[in-house]
Design a protein around this motif. Structure first.
Motif, PDB file in Angstrom:
ATOM      1  N   ARG A  80       0.839  -1.206   0.000  1.00 36.60           N
ATOM      2  CA  ARG A  80       0.000   0.000   0.000  1.00 36.60           C
ATOM      3  C   ARG A  80       0.869   1.249   0.000  1.00 36.60           C
ATOM      4  O   ARG A  80       0.606   2.198  -0.744  1.00 36.60           O
ATOM      5  N   ASN A  81       1.913   1.260   0.812  1.00 39.83           N
ATOM      6  CA  ASN A  81       2.811   2.415   0.873  1.00 39.83           C
ATOM      7  C   ASN A  81       3.560   2.638  -0.436  1.00 39.83           C
ATOM      8  O   ASN A  81       3.936   3.769  -0.749  1.00 39.83           O
ATOM      9  N   ASP A  83      -0.049   8.033  -5.103  1.00 34.50           N
ATOM     10  CA  ASP A  83      -1.308   8.648  -4.660  1.00 34.50           C
ATOM     11  C   ASP A  83      -2.406   8.481  -5.703  1.00 34.50           C
ATOM     12  O   ASP A  83      -3.582   8.381  -5.357  1.00 34.50           O
ATOM     13  N   PHE A  97      -5.281   5.736  -5.564  1.00 39.48           N
ATOM     14  CA  PHE A  97      -6.338   5.819  -4.558  1.00 39.48           C
ATOM     15  C   PHE A  97      -7.451   6.728  -5.066  1.00 39.48           C
ATOM     16  O   PHE A  97      -7.196   7.714  -5.755  1.00 39.48           O
ATOM     17  N   ARG A 147      -5.067   8.905   0.756  1.00 38.00           N
ATOM     18  CA  ARG A 147      -4.759   7.532   0.345  1.00 38.00           C
ATOM     19  C   ARG A 147      -5.873   6.573   0.774  1.00 38.00           C
ATOM     20  O   ARG A 147      -5.648   5.497   1.275  1.00 38.00           O
ATOM     21  N   ARG A 148      -7.121   7.022   0.547  1.00 37.87           N
ATOM     22  CA  ARG A 148      -8.300   6.220   0.882  1.00 37.87           C
ATOM     23  C   ARG A 148      -8.814   5.524  -0.367  1.00 37.87           C
ATOM     24  O   ARG A 148      -8.782   6.069  -1.454  1.00 37.87           O
ATOM     25  N   PRO A 188      -7.997   2.248  -2.149  1.00 40.15           N
ATOM     26  CA  PRO A 188      -7.063   1.856  -3.213  1.00 40.15           C
ATOM     27  C   PRO A 188      -7.825   1.229  -4.379  1.00 40.15           C
ATOM     28  O   PRO A 188      -8.707   0.391  -4.178  1.00 40.15           O
ATOM     29  N   HIS A 227      -6.052   0.318  -7.507  1.00 44.57           N
ATOM     30  CA  HIS A 227      -4.971   0.086  -8.467  1.00 44.57           C
ATOM     31  C   HIS A 227      -5.208  -1.101  -9.393  1.00 44.57           C
ATOM     32  O   HIS A 227      -4.530  -1.242 -10.389  1.00 44.57           O
TER      33      HIS A 227
END
Length: 69
Positions: free
Chosen positions: A9-10, A14, A17, A22-23, A25, A27
């Motif tokens: 996640r990190n 940006d 999201f 960063r709410r 995800p 991807h």
């Protein structure tokens, strides 16, 4: 849904999201579908604004549209 570790996640940009902070995800298609489901729940609970829901919906649909054969 596939589990997203903290390190994974990190590592996401940006832009992966749906919302600031960063709410949600989105991807990949799996996470985009999950974001749609969770956003609907949160909207009905009153924990998400209509504008936030609309943003999540628009961005998740774009991811899903791009992943279709």
């Amino acid at each position: 849904m596939s589990k997203l570790t903290a390190a994974e996640r990190n590592a996401l940009p940006d832009s992966a999201f749906a919302l600031p902070g960063r709410r949600y995800p989105i991807h990949d298609a799996t996470h985009a579908r999950d974001a749609l489901a969770r956003a609907s729940e949160m909207l009905h609970r009153g924990e998400l604004s209509q504008d936030e829901y609309d943003t999540i919906h628009r961005k998740a649909e774009a991811v899903l549209h791009n992943e279709r054969p």
